[in-house]
Enzyme design. Structure first.
Site, short mmCIF file in Angstrom:
data_model
loop_
_atom_site.label_atom_id
_atom_site.label_comp_id
_atom_site.label_asym_id
_atom_site.label_seq_id
_atom_site.Cartn_x
_atom_site.Cartn_y
_atom_site.Cartn_z
CE LYS A 1 3.03 7.10 5.23
NZ LYS A 1 2.13 7.55 4.17
CG ASN B 1 -1.93 -1.11 1.16
OD1 ASN B 1 -2.77 -1.16 0.26
ND2 ASN B 1 -1.86 -2.04 2.12
CE1 TYR C 1 2.32 4.99 8.08
CE2 TYR C 1 3.39 5.85 10.05
CZ TYR C 1 2.54 6.04 8.98
OH TYR C 1 1.92 7.24 8.80
CB SER D 1 4.58 9.48 9.09
OG SER D 1 4.43 9.21 10.46
N1 LIG Z 1 -3.53 10.91 10.98
C1 LIG Z 1 -2.29 11.25 11.30
O1 LIG Z 1 -2.05 11.83 12.39
C2 LIG Z 1 -1.16 10.98 10.35
C3 LIG Z 1 -1.33 10.47 9.09
N2 LIG Z 1 -0.26 10.29 8.24
C4 LIG Z 1 -0.44 9.77 6.90
O2 LIG Z 1 -1.52 10.43 6.27
C5 LIG Z 1 -2.20 9.53 5.40
C6 LIG Z 1 -3.67 9.49 5.79
O3 LIG Z 1 -3.76 9.03 7.12
P1 LIG Z 1 -5.16 8.96 7.88
O4 LIG Z 1 -6.15 9.80 7.18
O5 LIG Z 1 -4.88 9.18 9.30
O6 LIG Z 1 -5.49 7.41 7.69
P2 LIG Z 1 -6.92 6.75 7.43
O7 LIG Z 1 -6.75 5.29 7.61
O8 LIG Z 1 -7.96 7.46 8.20
O9 LIG Z 1 -7.12 7.07 5.88
C7 LIG Z 1 -6.38 6.42 4.89
C8 LIG Z 1 -7.31 6.20 3.71
O10 LIG Z 1 -6.56 5.58 2.67
C9 LIG Z 1 -7.35 4.55 2.10
N3 LIG Z 1 -6.44 3.54 1.56
C10 LIG Z 1 -5.54 2.81 2.23
N4 LIG Z 1 -4.89 2.00 1.39
C11 LIG Z 1 -5.39 2.25 0.16
C12 LIG Z 1 -5.13 1.71 -1.13
N5 LIG Z 1 -4.23 0.76 -1.31
N6 LIG Z 1 -5.81 2.22 -2.18
C13 LIG Z 1 -6.77 3.17 -2.00
N7 LIG Z 1 -7.07 3.70 -0.81
C14 LIG Z 1 -6.39 3.23 0.26
C15 LIG Z 1 -8.21 4.02 3.23
O11 LIG Z 1 -9.38 3.40 2.73
C16 LIG Z 1 -8.48 5.27 4.05
O12 LIG Z 1 -9.71 5.88 3.69
C17 LIG Z 1 -1.52 8.17 5.53
O13 LIG Z 1 -0.62 8.01 4.47
C18 LIG Z 1 -0.77 8.29 6.86
O14 LIG Z 1 0.38 7.48 6.84
C19 LIG Z 1 1.01 10.62 8.63
C20 LIG Z 1 1.25 11.09 9.89
C21 LIG Z 1 0.20 11.33 10.85
O1 LIG Z 2 2.01 8.53 11.15
C1 LIG Z 2 1.18 8.51 12.01
O2 LIG Z 2 1.40 9.21 13.15
C2 LIG Z 2 0.34 9.50 14.06
C3 LIG Z 2 0.97 9.93 15.37
O3 LIG Z 2 1.78 8.88 15.84
P1 LIG Z 2 1.60 8.26 17.28
O4 LIG Z 2 2.69 7.25 17.41
O5 LIG Z 2 1.74 9.41 18.24
O6 LIG Z 2 0.21 7.68 17.34
C4 LIG Z 2 -0.57 8.30 14.19
O7 LIG Z 2 -1.62 8.58 15.09
C5 LIG Z 2 -1.10 7.94 12.82
O8 LIG Z 2 -1.97 6.83 12.88
C6 LIG Z 2 0.05 7.59 11.93
O9 LIG Z 2 -0.41 7.41 10.61
#
Ligand SMILES: NC(=O)C1=CN([C@@H]2O[C@H](COP(=O)(O)OP(=O)(O)OC[C@H]3O[C@@H](n4cnc5c(N)ncnc54)[C@H](O)[C@@H]3O)[C@@H](O)[C@H]2O)C=CC1
Ligand SMILES: O=C1O[C@H](COP(=O)(O)O)[C@@H](O)[C@H](O)[C@H]1O
Length: 257
Positions: free
Chosen positions: A150, A84, A146, A109
Site C-alpha cells: 500500500k 495484485n 501488505y 490502508s
Molecule cells: N475493507 C477494509 O476495511 C479495507 C480495505 N482496504 C483496501 O480496499 C480495497 C478493497 O478492499 P475490500 O473491498 O475489503 O476487499 P475485497 O476482497 O472484498 O474486494 C477486493 C476485490 O478486488 C478484486 N480483485 C483482487 N485482485 C484483483 C485483480 N488482480 N484484478 C481484478 N480484481 C481483483 C477481488 O475479486 C475483490 O472483488 C483493497 O485494495 C484493500 O486493500 C484498505 C483498508 C481497509
Molecule cells: O487494510 C485492511 O485493513 C482492515 C482493518 O485491519 P485489521 O488489522 O483491523 O483487520 C482489514 O480488515 C482489511 O481486510 C484490510 O484490507
C-alpha cells in the site's frame, strides 16, 4: 455533476459500500476479476488489473478511477501483493495517464502505517483520552508486506502526479464494517469507517479538486488516532458516524443537532 467513474475491485466490500451509497450519482463502469453476483449499475468488465490491454480498454471515456482491486489480506504473501497490489496498481496508473483520466483515487490502508502502533503507545493509543494523531504527512511504517504494497501504491501515485500531472488521492482506509463498529476490538473501533461515510468520502474524492493527497478514511470516532482534518479540508469530507455512539451493535446516542 455526474462523472464517468471506473471502479476496480467493484465486487468487494468497499465497492459494495461505495455503490450502495452512490449507484445513482455517477456513470459507473465496474471492473473485477470476479463477475457480479447481483444487479449492478452501469457496465461490468470481468478482467484482471494485471491485464494491460483489458485495463486500457476499460479506461476509455473515464473521468475518475477509484482503484480498489487488490489482495486486501494483512497476512497476504509477497508474491500476491507484488502481482495484485504493486504491479496491478502500476498498470492502472499508467493506463489512466495514457487515457487522459483526470484523477485516480487509490485505496491505501491503515497497514501502511501500522507500525506507529508500538508497544509503548498501545493500547492507550486506541482510547479517547490519548491525543496521539497521525495526519498523513508521516512516512509509511508498514506492519506487514501488505502494508508495504500500500505504501508502494501511494508512492506510485506520487510519481504519476509529479511526472504526469494526474490528480491522486490516497485514502488510508481504516476498518470498514457494516452496520456498527467492530465488537470487542478497540483498534477497530478507533479506525471504524461506516458504510455511509465510506460512500460519502469516495464521492468527495470523485468531485473535489486536488493535486496529490494522502488522507485517512475513518468515521468521526471520538477515540481516533488518525486525523481526518486533511480529508475535511482538501476533499470536503463531512462524516456522520462515530463508533462512540454504539454499544455493541446497538446505536445508543445521536449526534447533536
Ligand atoms: N475493507 C477494509 O476495511 C479495507 C480495505 N482496504 C483496501 O480496499 C480495497 C478493497 O478492499 P475490500 O473491498 O475489503 O476487499 P475485497 O476482497 O472484498 O474486494 C477486493 C476485490 O478486488 C478484486 N480483485 C483482487 N485482485 C484483483 C485483480 N488482480 N484484478 C481484478 N480484481 C481483483 C477481488 O475479486 C475483490 O472483488 C483493497 O485494495 C484493500 O486493500 C484498505 C483498508 C481497509
Ligand atoms: O487494510 C485492511 O485493513 C482492515 C482493518 O485491519 P485489521 O488489522 O483491523 O483487520 C482489514 O480488515 C482489511 O481486510 C484490510 O484490507
Amino acid at each position: 455533476m455526474a462523472q464517468s467513474v471506473l471502479l476496480t475491485g467493484a465486487a468487494g466490500r468497499v465497492g459494495e459500500a461505495i455503490l450502495g451509497g452512490l449507484a445513482d450519482d455517477h456513470e459507473w463502469r465496474l471492473l473485477d476479476r470476479n463477475p457480479p453476483t447481483d444487479d449492478q449499475p452501469g457496465e461490468f468488465v470481468v478482467a484482471d488489473i494485471t491485464d494491460d490491454d483489458a485495463v486500457r480498454e476499460a479506461m476509455d471515456g473515464i473521468d475518475v478511477v477509484i482503484h480498489l482491486a487488490g489482495d486486501p489480506r494483512p497476512e497476504a504473501p509477497w508474491d500476491s501483493v507484488l502481482t495484485n497490489n504493486i504491479d496491478g496498481t502500476q498498470t492502472v496508473f499508467e493506463a489512466a495517464v495514457d487515457a487522459g483520466v483526470e484523477s485516480v483515487v487509490f485505496a491505501s490502508s491503515n497497514h501502511a502505517v501500522g507500525n506507529y502502533e508500538t508497544d509503548a503507545r498501545t493500547p492507550e493509543l486506541y482510547r479517547e483520552h490519548d491525543d496521539y494523531l497521525l495526519d498523513g504527512t508521516e512516512l509509511p511504517r508498514p506492519s506487514n508486506l501488505y502494508g508495504v504494497s500500500k505504501a508502494a501504491g501511494e508512492t506510485l501515485g506520487r510519481y504519476y502526479h509529479d511526472e504526469h500531472d494526474l490528480s491522486v488521492a490516497c485514502v488510508r482506509i481504516g476498518n470498514l464494517t457494516e452496520g456498527h463498529p467492530p465488537i470487542d476490538y478497540e483498534r477497530g473501533q478507533a479506525m471504524w469507517l461506516s458504510y455511509r461515510d465510506c460512500a460519502h468520502l469516495f464521492d468527495r474524492c470523485i468531485r473535489a479538486d486536488y493535486d496529490y493527497e494522502i488522507v485517512y478514511g475513518i468515521s468521526d470516532n471520538d477515540r481516533k488516532y488518525y486525523s481526518i482534518a486533511r480529508a475535511r479540508e482538501a476533499l470536503g469530507y463531512e462524516p456522520q458516524d462515530n463508533s462512540a455512539y454504539y454499544d455493541g451493535e446497538e446505536r445508543v446516542a445521536e449526534p447533536d443537532a
